[in-house]
Design a protein around this motif. Structure first.
Motif, mmCIF file in Angstrom:
data_model
loop_
_atom_site.group_PDB
_atom_site.id
_atom_site.type_symbol
_atom_site.label_atom_id
_atom_site.label_comp_id
_atom_site.label_asym_id
_atom_site.label_seq_id
_atom_site.Cartn_x
_atom_site.Cartn_y
_atom_site.Cartn_z
ATOM 1 N N ASN A 166 -12.600 1.310 -0.968
ATOM 2 C CA ASN A 166 -11.802 2.610 -1.094
ATOM 3 C C ASN A 166 -12.191 3.672 -1.697
ATOM 4 O OD1 ASN A 166 -9.581 -0.024 -1.015
ATOM 5 N ND2 ASN A 166 -8.843 1.926 0.384
ATOM 6 N N TYR A 206 -4.463 7.167 1.378
ATOM 7 C CA TYR A 206 -5.620 6.420 0.761
ATOM 8 C C TYR A 206 -6.898 6.636 1.792
ATOM 9 C CZ TYR A 206 -4.085 2.196 3.030
ATOM 10 O OH TYR A 206 -3.804 1.364 4.070
ATOM 11 N N VAL A 234 -11.677 6.391 -4.591
ATOM 12 C CA VAL A 234 -10.334 6.586 -5.489
ATOM 13 C C VAL A 234 -10.682 7.919 -6.470
ATOM 14 C CG1 VAL A 234 -9.628 4.269 -5.634
ATOM 15 C CG2 VAL A 234 -11.383 5.386 -7.223
ATOM 16 N N MET A 257 0.719 -1.045 0.050
ATOM 17 C CA MET A 257 -0.052 0.052 -0.116
ATOM 18 C C MET A 257 0.823 1.345 -0.139
ATOM 19 S SD MET A 257 -2.879 -1.000 -0.471
ATOM 20 C CE MET A 257 -3.890 0.465 -0.241
ATOM 21 N N ASP A 283 -6.520 -6.207 -8.446
ATOM 22 C CA ASP A 283 -5.546 -6.390 -7.378
ATOM 23 C C ASP A 283 -4.534 -7.364 -7.752
ATOM 24 O OD1 ASP A 283 -4.685 -5.794 -4.540
ATOM 25 O OD2 ASP A 283 -4.867 -7.878 -4.370
ATOM 26 N N GLU A 295 -11.192 -2.420 -10.186
ATOM 27 C CA GLU A 295 -9.834 -2.430 -10.382
ATOM 28 C C GLU A 295 -9.214 -3.829 -9.746
ATOM 29 O OE1 GLU A 295 -7.896 0.734 -8.008
ATOM 30 O OE2 GLU A 295 -8.520 2.237 -8.991
ATOM 31 N N HIS A 351 0.379 4.084 -2.433
ATOM 32 C CA HIS A 351 -0.979 4.656 -2.452
ATOM 33 C C HIS A 351 -1.307 5.649 -1.097
ATOM 34 C CE1 HIS A 351 -1.776 1.735 -5.319
ATOM 35 N NE2 HIS A 351 -1.453 0.920 -4.747
#
Length: 138
Positions: free
Chosen positions: A102, A86, A104, A80, A124, A122, A83
């Motif tokens: 999350n 986040y 985004v 992470m 992973d 998305e 990111h």
């Protein structure tokens, strides 16, 4: 390519969640719905009024509002780190259930309780799962 049940179990899910993950891979947000009263659930569940005999996975609108959230300024998992910061949020989906996700495509200062959001998906890179994430409605 099928979804690996071991991956789902490692993340705290079980075989009842497989249709959800298969839907996500297709770009479709699914919720578990009672065929008697129409109440939606996530994760897979039994209706609190009617039990589990008439439950089915159905497409959801993919829209909701931010109910609560936190901005993460530390990467608790090494993957992470790119990111940070986040946002981890709890949404109230239009169909009723709460959903952890999350946020985004939004500056952190733009996130607030009541923010209207819509799903996108998305992949992973670690688990191979397609994850539903949410972005503000334009």
């Amino acid at each position: 390519m099928s979804i690996d049940l071991a991956v789902i179990k490692n993340l705290g899910g079980d075989h009842l969640d497989l249709p959800f993950w298969e839907g996500a891979r297709r770009g479709e947000l699914l919720l578990h719905r009672c065929g008697i009263c129409g109440k939606h659930y996530w994760p897979a569940s039994r209706c609190v009024e009617h039990g589990g005999t008439d439950m089915a996975w159905v497409p959801a609108s993919g829209r909701g509002t931010v109910h609560t959230y936190t901005i993460m300024h530390h990467a608790y998992a090494p993957r992470m780190a790119p990111h940070v910061p986040y946002c981890v949020a709890v949404l109230k989906l239009e169909e009723g259930p709460f959903f952890h996700t999350n946020i985004v495509d939004c500056p952190m200062e733009g996130i607030h309780v009541g923010l209207e959001v819509a799903v996108r998906f998305e992949e992973d890179e670690v688990s191979g799962l397609t994850l539903p994430v949410f972005a503000p409605v334009a």
